[in-house]
Design a protein around this motif. Structure first.
Motif, short mmCIF file in Angstrom:
data_model
loop_
_atom_site.label_atom_id
_atom_site.label_comp_id
_atom_site.label_asym_id
_atom_site.label_seq_id
_atom_site.Cartn_x
_atom_site.Cartn_y
_atom_site.Cartn_z
N ARG A 1 54.34 39.81 47.24
CA ARG A 1 53.46 40.73 47.94
C ARG A 1 52.37 39.92 48.65
N PRO A 2 52.25 40.00 49.97
CA PRO A 2 51.34 39.12 50.71
C PRO A 2 49.87 39.51 50.53
N TRP A 3 49.01 38.49 50.52
CA TRP A 3 47.58 38.73 50.36
C TRP A 3 46.79 37.56 50.91
N LEU A 4 45.49 37.78 51.09
CA LEU A 4 44.57 36.75 51.54
C LEU A 4 43.49 36.54 50.48
N PRO A 5 42.97 35.32 50.35
CA PRO A 5 41.92 35.07 49.36
C PRO A 5 40.60 35.73 49.77
N PRO A 6 39.63 35.77 48.86
CA PRO A 6 38.37 36.48 49.14
C PRO A 6 37.64 35.95 50.36
N ALA A 7 37.15 36.90 51.14
CA ALA A 7 36.32 36.65 52.31
C ALA A 7 35.73 38.00 52.71
N GLU A 8 34.91 38.00 53.73
CA GLU A 8 34.35 39.26 54.22
C GLU A 8 35.37 39.93 55.14
N HIS A 9 36.43 40.44 54.54
CA HIS A 9 37.47 41.12 55.31
C HIS A 9 37.01 42.51 55.76
N TRP A 10 35.93 43.00 55.17
CA TRP A 10 35.33 44.30 55.52
C TRP A 10 33.84 44.07 55.68
N PRO A 11 33.17 44.72 56.63
CA PRO A 11 31.74 44.45 56.86
C PRO A 11 30.90 44.63 55.59
N GLY A 12 30.23 43.55 55.20
CA GLY A 12 29.34 43.60 54.06
C GLY A 12 30.00 43.54 52.70
N LEU A 13 31.32 43.44 52.65
CA LEU A 13 32.05 43.42 51.37
C LEU A 13 32.97 42.22 51.31
N LEU A 14 33.00 41.58 50.14
CA LEU A 14 33.85 40.43 49.91
C LEU A 14 34.94 40.78 48.91
N LEU B 1 39.54 43.68 43.79
CA LEU B 1 38.17 43.47 43.33
C LEU B 1 37.29 43.25 44.54
N ALA B 2 36.19 43.99 44.61
CA ALA B 2 35.28 43.90 45.75
C ALA B 2 33.87 43.59 45.25
N VAL B 3 33.14 42.81 46.04
CA VAL B 3 31.76 42.48 45.73
C VAL B 3 30.89 42.83 46.93
N ASP B 4 29.79 43.55 46.67
CA ASP B 4 28.79 43.84 47.68
C ASP B 4 27.60 42.92 47.39
N PRO B 5 27.48 41.80 48.10
CA PRO B 5 26.41 40.85 47.77
C PRO B 5 25.02 41.42 47.96
N ALA B 6 24.82 42.24 48.98
CA ALA B 6 23.49 42.78 49.24
C ALA B 6 23.04 43.71 48.12
N ALA B 7 23.97 44.47 47.58
CA ALA B 7 23.64 45.40 46.49
C ALA B 7 23.72 44.75 45.12
N GLY B 8 24.30 43.55 45.04
CA GLY B 8 24.47 42.89 43.74
C GLY B 8 25.42 43.66 42.85
N ARG B 9 26.55 44.04 43.40
CA ARG B 9 27.45 44.96 42.70
C ARG B 9 28.90 44.50 42.89
N ALA B 10 29.73 44.78 41.86
CA ALA B 10 31.16 44.47 41.92
C ALA B 10 31.96 45.66 41.40
N ALA C 1 30.51 49.57 47.45
CA ALA C 1 29.52 49.95 48.45
C ALA C 1 28.60 51.06 47.96
N GLN C 2 29.12 51.98 47.14
CA GLN C 2 28.35 53.15 46.74
C GLN C 2 27.82 53.09 45.30
N GLY C 3 28.35 52.19 44.51
CA GLY C 3 27.91 52.09 43.13
C GLY C 3 28.54 53.09 42.19
N ARG C 4 29.55 53.77 42.63
CA ARG C 4 30.22 54.78 41.81
C ARG C 4 31.55 55.13 42.45
N LEU C 5 32.36 55.84 41.70
CA LEU C 5 33.56 56.42 42.31
C LEU C 5 33.11 57.55 43.22
#
Length: 246
Positions: free
Chosen positions: A28-41, A53-62, A90-94
């Motif tokens: 199954r093809p994939w790419l390593p972590p980067a900012e593939h979406w604005p503001g999200l790694l 797994l996603a990380v929002d660096p500005a919010a300090g959230r994963a 991005a939102q801190g919740r489901l």
């Protein structure tokens, strides 16, 4: 992703530490972590476009996703579960959504204040707050007993493992420190892939496809600080590369 370990210690330099192992078909093809979406790694799944797994660096959230067990979504209405970590980081919740459009899942959302777990089995949607301590989530959910051999072996080891230090912490030596024991444990602690306790797995299926652990992620969160390390060599604790801080 088939294993997530979460350690919550409100008094530590990094109150929240998360280790995640992603298991998937190797073709199954994939790419390593980067900012593939604005503001999200995060790593990008090229088949469905989401992430595990996603990380929002500005919010300090994963946010980390695991497949669950239960009733599958109708094929004509199904959405990819890979969008859930992006929305949750991005939102801190489901977010408000119709869970019936998703196959069963477990979703961990973490920040320096703690971690929450949402789980959907195709019938009921539940939410739990993880208390201080060390926890492990696998495909069957938040395992609190000793029935799961992987959890029974690894959770006590994660609980005793030294934590990385914050750049602003007062621990002797200062600086970021090293992942040390966390890197060793998250990459399998030397267990063979066929061991029933194994964190890192590899299975050849009868149809010729191979299902295996493809990557390991380590995230540490403190107020104003995010450390994010990643390896696509899931049995090598020395192979992690820094995603954050750059």
């Amino acid at each position: 992703m088939c294993t997530v370990a979460v350690s919550i210690d409100p008094d530590a330099d990094f109150p929240l530490i998360l280790a995640g192992v992603r298991d998937e078909f190797v073709d199954r093809p994939w790419l390593p972590p980067a900012e593939h979406w604005p503001g999200l790694l995060g790593g990008r799944d090229l088949q469905a476009g989401g992430t595990w797994l996603a990380v929002d660096p500005a919010a300090g959230r994963a946010a980390a996703l695991l497949n669950g067990h239960g009733v599958l979504a109708p094929a004509d209405a199904r959405r990819s579960r890979g969008e859930l970590p992006l929305l949750a980081a991005a939102q801190g919740r489901l977010p408000d959504l119709d869970p019936r459009r998703y196959d069963p899942f477990h979703l961990v959302v973490a920040d320096p204040a703690g971690a929450r777990l949402w789980h959907w089995d195709g019938v009921e949607l539940g939410r739990e707050e993880l208390p201080p301590g060390t926890h492990m989530i696998v495909n069957s959910g938040w395992e609190q007993g000793e029935e799961n051999e992987r959890v029974a072996f690894f959770r006590p080891l994660f609980a005793k493992a030294a934590r990385p230090r914050s750049a602003g912490g007062s621990a002797a030596g200062g600086g970021w420190g090293e992942w040390g024991e966390w890197a060793f444990l998250a990459t399998g602690a030397g267990l063979a892939t066929g061991d029933p306790r194994a964190m890192i797995v590899r299975h050849a299926l009868p149809d010729g496809r191979v299902f295996a652990s493809l990557s390991v992620t380590l995230v540490a969160l403190a107020p104003g600080e995010v450390r994010y390390d990643f390896t696509a060599e899931p049995r090598d604790p020395a192979s992690f590369r820094r995603v954050l801080p750059e």
